[in-house]
Design a protein around this motif. Structure first.
Motif, PDB file in Angstrom:
ATOM      1  N   LEU A 125       0.832  -1.208   0.000  1.00  0.00           N
ATOM      2  CA  LEU A 125       0.000   0.000   0.000  1.00  0.00           C
ATOM      3  C   LEU A 125       0.865   1.256   0.000  1.00  0.00           C
ATOM      4  N   ALA A 126       1.987   1.221   0.739  1.00  0.00           N
ATOM      5  CA  ALA A 126       2.890   2.377   0.737  1.00  0.00           C
ATOM      6  C   ALA A 126       3.509   2.573  -0.644  1.00  0.00           C
ATOM      7  N   PHE A 127       3.838   1.471  -1.322  1.00  0.00           N
ATOM      8  CA  PHE A 127       4.396   1.561  -2.668  1.00  0.00           C
ATOM      9  C   PHE A 127       3.385   2.165  -3.637  1.00  0.00           C
ATOM     10  N   VAL A 128       2.139   1.720  -3.558  1.00  0.00           N
ATOM     11  CA  VAL A 128       1.100   2.256  -4.441  1.00  0.00           C
ATOM     12  C   VAL A 128       0.882   3.738  -4.176  1.00  0.00           C
ATOM     13  N   HIS A 129       0.872   4.136  -2.902  1.00  0.00           N
ATOM     14  CA  HIS A 129       0.682   5.546  -2.563  1.00  0.00           C
ATOM     15  C   HIS A 129       1.838   6.397  -3.073  1.00  0.00           C
ATOM     16  N   ASN A 130       3.062   5.879  -2.967  1.00  0.00           N
ATOM     17  CA  ASN A 130       4.225   6.632  -3.446  1.00  0.00           C
ATOM     18  C   ASN A 130       4.186   6.805  -4.966  1.00  0.00           C
ATOM     19  N   GLU A 131       3.833   5.739  -5.686  1.00  0.00           N
ATOM     20  CA  GLU A 131       3.755   5.840  -7.138  1.00  0.00           C
ATOM     21  C   GLU A 131       2.616   6.762  -7.573  1.00  0.00           C
ATOM     22  N   TYR A 132       1.537   6.776  -6.807  1.00  0.00           N
ATOM     23  CA  TYR A 132       0.423   7.669  -7.133  1.00  0.00           C
ATOM     24  C   TYR A 132       0.843   9.126  -6.981  1.00  0.00           C
ATOM     25  N   ASN A 133       1.627   9.415  -5.955  1.00  0.00           N
ATOM     26  CA  ASN A 133       2.100  10.801  -5.779  1.00  0.00           C
ATOM     27  C   ASN A 133       3.069  11.216  -6.866  1.00  0.00           C
ATOM     28  N   LYS A 134       3.783  10.243  -7.470  1.00  0.00           N
ATOM     29  CA  LYS A 134       4.775  10.563  -8.496  1.00  0.00           C
ATOM     30  C   LYS A 134       4.153  10.737  -9.868  1.00  0.00           C
ATOM     31  N   ASN A 135       3.280   9.811 -10.278  1.00  0.00           N
ATOM     32  CA  ASN A 135       2.740   9.888 -11.642  1.00  0.00           C
ATOM     33  C   ASN A 135       1.227   9.802 -11.702  1.00  0.00           C
ATOM     34  N   ARG A 137      -0.843   7.331 -11.546  1.00  0.00           N
ATOM     35  CA  ARG A 137      -1.462   6.111 -12.088  1.00  0.00           C
ATOM     36  C   ARG A 137      -1.769   5.162 -10.934  1.00  0.00           C
ATOM     37  N   TYR A 138      -2.817   5.484 -10.201  1.00  0.00           N
ATOM     38  CA  TYR A 138      -3.132   4.736  -8.984  1.00  0.00           C
ATOM     39  C   TYR A 138      -3.663   3.339  -9.303  1.00  0.00           C
ATOM     40  N   LEU A 139      -4.621   3.238 -10.218  1.00  0.00           N
ATOM     41  CA  LEU A 139      -5.260   1.962 -10.494  1.00  0.00           C
ATOM     42  C   LEU A 139      -4.288   0.952 -11.082  1.00  0.00           C
ATOM     43  N   GLU A 140      -3.401   1.395 -11.964  1.00  0.00           N
ATOM     44  CA  GLU A 140      -2.435   0.481 -12.579  1.00  0.00           C
ATOM     45  C   GLU A 140      -1.506  -0.128 -11.535  1.00  0.00           C
ATOM     46  N   HIS A 141      -0.962   0.704 -10.636  1.00  0.00           N
ATOM     47  CA  HIS A 141      -0.064   0.189  -9.611  1.00  0.00           C
ATOM     48  C   HIS A 141      -0.813  -0.634  -8.579  1.00  0.00           C
ATOM     49  N   LEU A 142      -2.061  -0.297  -8.318  1.00  0.00           N
ATOM     50  CA  LEU A 142      -2.851  -1.082  -7.369  1.00  0.00           C
ATOM     51  C   LEU A 142      -3.107  -2.486  -7.922  1.00  0.00           C
ATOM     52  N   ARG A 143      -3.364  -2.599  -9.204  1.00  0.00           N
ATOM     53  CA  ARG A 143      -3.560  -3.918  -9.811  1.00  0.00           C
ATOM     54  C   ARG A 143      -2.286  -4.748  -9.749  1.00  0.00           C
ATOM     55  N   TYR A 144      -1.153  -4.110 -10.002  1.00  0.00           N
ATOM     56  CA  TYR A 144       0.110  -4.835  -9.934  1.00  0.00           C
ATOM     57  C   TYR A 144       0.384  -5.330  -8.520  1.00  0.00           C
ATOM     58  N   ALA A 145       0.203  -4.438  -7.528  1.00  0.00           N
ATOM     59  CA  ALA A 145       0.430  -4.827  -6.138  1.00  0.00           C
ATOM     60  C   ALA A 145      -0.549  -5.908  -5.701  1.00  0.00           C
ATOM     61  N   PHE A 146      -1.770  -5.877  -6.221  1.00  0.00           N
ATOM     62  CA  PHE A 146      -2.783  -6.880  -5.872  1.00  0.00           C
ATOM     63  C   PHE A 146      -2.362  -8.268  -6.343  1.00  0.00           C
ATOM     64  N   SER A 147      -1.933  -8.377  -7.606  1.00  0.00           N
ATOM     65  CA  SER A 147      -1.497  -9.678  -8.126  1.00  0.00           C
ATOM     66  C   SER A 147      -0.208 -10.140  -7.458  1.00  0.00           C
ATOM     67  N   LEU A 148       0.702  -9.204  -7.200  1.00  0.00           N
ATOM     68  CA  LEU A 148       1.963  -9.565  -6.557  1.00  0.00           C
ATOM     69  C   LEU A 148       1.723 -10.134  -5.167  1.00  0.00           C
ATOM     70  N   GLN A 149       0.872  -9.471  -4.388  1.00  0.00           N
ATOM     71  CA  GLN A 149       0.611  -9.943  -3.033  1.00  0.00           C
ATOM     72  C   GLN A 149      -0.203 -11.240  -3.039  1.00  0.00           C
ATOM     73  N   ALA A 150      -1.104 -11.388  -4.002  1.00  0.00           N
ATOM     74  CA  ALA A 150      -1.902 -12.611  -4.085  1.00  0.00           C
ATOM     75  C   ALA A 150      -1.040 -13.821  -4.407  1.00  0.00           C
ATOM     76  N   VAL A 151      -0.112 -13.650  -5.340  1.00  0.00           N
ATOM     77  CA  VAL A 151       0.770 -14.765  -5.707  1.00  0.00           C
ATOM     78  C   VAL A 151       1.656 -15.149  -4.528  1.00  0.00           C
ATOM     79  N   ARG A 152       2.147 -14.170  -3.796  1.00  0.00           N
ATOM     80  CA  ARG A 152       2.978 -14.473  -2.623  1.00  0.00           C
ATOM     81  C   ARG A 152       2.171 -15.168  -1.528  1.00  0.00           C
ATOM     82  N   ALA A 153       0.897 -14.787  -1.388  1.00  0.00           N
ATOM     83  CA  ALA A 153       0.069 -15.387  -0.340  1.00  0.00           C
ATOM     84  C   ALA A 153      -0.173 -16.872  -0.582  1.00  0.00           C
TER      85      ALA A 153
END
Length: 341
Positions: A125-135, A137-153
């Protein structure tokens, strides 16, 4: 493990599309199946968009590195979609497996990995928030973080089931150590545990194989970030860039290590049970024959966790995986040196 904690963990897995849900009502199964289908549709849409999108024209070397990183990201989407689809197909099978593995007392090992999982969610969530402040693109990074965390789980999901199996094997070990001489019941319980271990391998084996392969892709991302910062100047050389890159690969390595350690501990207990039987003197010829038959059953039908019949999950295999990753990275770095400006 208490009932409420198990419900919370199941809800966490269901949020990422890893299980079909614990509820037994028809309406609950319909809602959870619909939620998994929604996740599957979104993931398929991202995969189709990746293969249909064309990168803008630019430096061929820079475009190659960007496409490599994006291909690893879509690989996470493909694996996540596969896991979600199998959760729908194998819903009844997983439910029967959970019924055969009752809850055991939560150990420090379980709580430690639950804390690590929550920490990773907070980092995502901190990574998504940081990327949102930079560019923005909140939804794109949120989708990436969602799949990344799901695969790790997925690692945590199997590790908790292995911990349940380990608890039942511990109870069997205590019964033998306390002097139980009902060898027919003991053999039946052990045969049940060996069958459950094979079911775990069949259900989670292929997805774990894909996860171990994608770990190599994580290391490729690390190499890409290094070469882009050091040689191509595509990214500013800041500590944040390397921290974000290491955030992708380090948790995966930790989860692989703990998964192999949990499986190795469970297998070691079955071998200890066999050794305990061999050292146990029988009072009568009949009892000695039953002890020998039980030890022979453990040797012929061992408790082990394999990945698609290719290799077993244990600490020895973990070392081989690390050497394979290092060899692949050496080949990748030799290839990159050819296109280095």
């Amino acid at each position: 493990m208490s009932q409420w904690l198990d419900r919370c963990i199941t809800g966490y897995f269901q949020l990422f599309g890893l299980v079909c849900g614990w509820t037994g009502s028809r309406l609950g199964r319909l809602l959870t199946s619909s939620f998994l289908m929604l996740i599957l549709i979104v993931l398929v849409g991202q995969i189709v968009f990746y293969f249909s999108e064309e990168l803008p024209d630019g430096d061929s070397v820079s475009t190659y590195f960007v496409k490599t990183i994006r291909s690893v990201n879509v690989a996470y989407n493909i694996i996540h979609a596969w896991i979600t689809w199998m959760a729908l197909v194998q819903c009844q099978r997983v439910r029967r497996l959970l019924e055969q593995l009752p809850l055991v007392r939560a150990t420090l090992f379980v709580y430690r990995h639950l804390f690590v999982e929550l920490f990773l969610v907070a980092c995502a969530l901190a990574f998504v928030h940081n990327e949102y402040n930079k560019n923005g693109r909140y939804l794109e990074h949120l989708r990436y973080a969602f799949s990344l965390q799901a695969v790790r789980a997925r690692y945590l999901q199997m590790m908790l089931l292995v911990d349940r199996l380990d608890g039942q094997l511990e109870e069997l070990h205590h019964r033998v150590a306390s002097g139980c001489r009902d060898y027919k019941t003991l053999r039946s319980q052990y045969a049940h545990l060996a069958k459950v271990s094979r079911s775990l391998s069949h259900i989670f084996g292929f997805s774990l194989l894909l996860l171990n392969v994608i770990c190599l892709g994580d290391w490729i991302i690390i190499c890409n970030v290094y070469f882009m910062v050091e040689y191509l100047q595509t990214l500013p050389a800041t500590w944040l860039v390397f921290v974000q890159a290491m955030y992708v690969v380090l948790p995966t390595l930790v989860k692989i290590s703990t998964m192999c350690a949990a499986c190795h501990r469970c297998v070691a207990k079955s071998k200890l049970l066999q050794k305990q039987l061999k050292d146990r003197p029988g009072q009568t010829p009949l009892e000695r024959s039953q002890i020998e038959d039980f030890a022979l059953q453990i040797m012929q039908d061992p408790i082990q966790f394999d990945v698609c019949g290719i290799y077993h999950l244990n600490l020895q295999t973990l070392a081989g995986m690390f050497f394979f990753i290092l060899e692949a990275l050496v080949i990748f770095m030799q290839f990159v040196s050819v296109v280095r400006p």
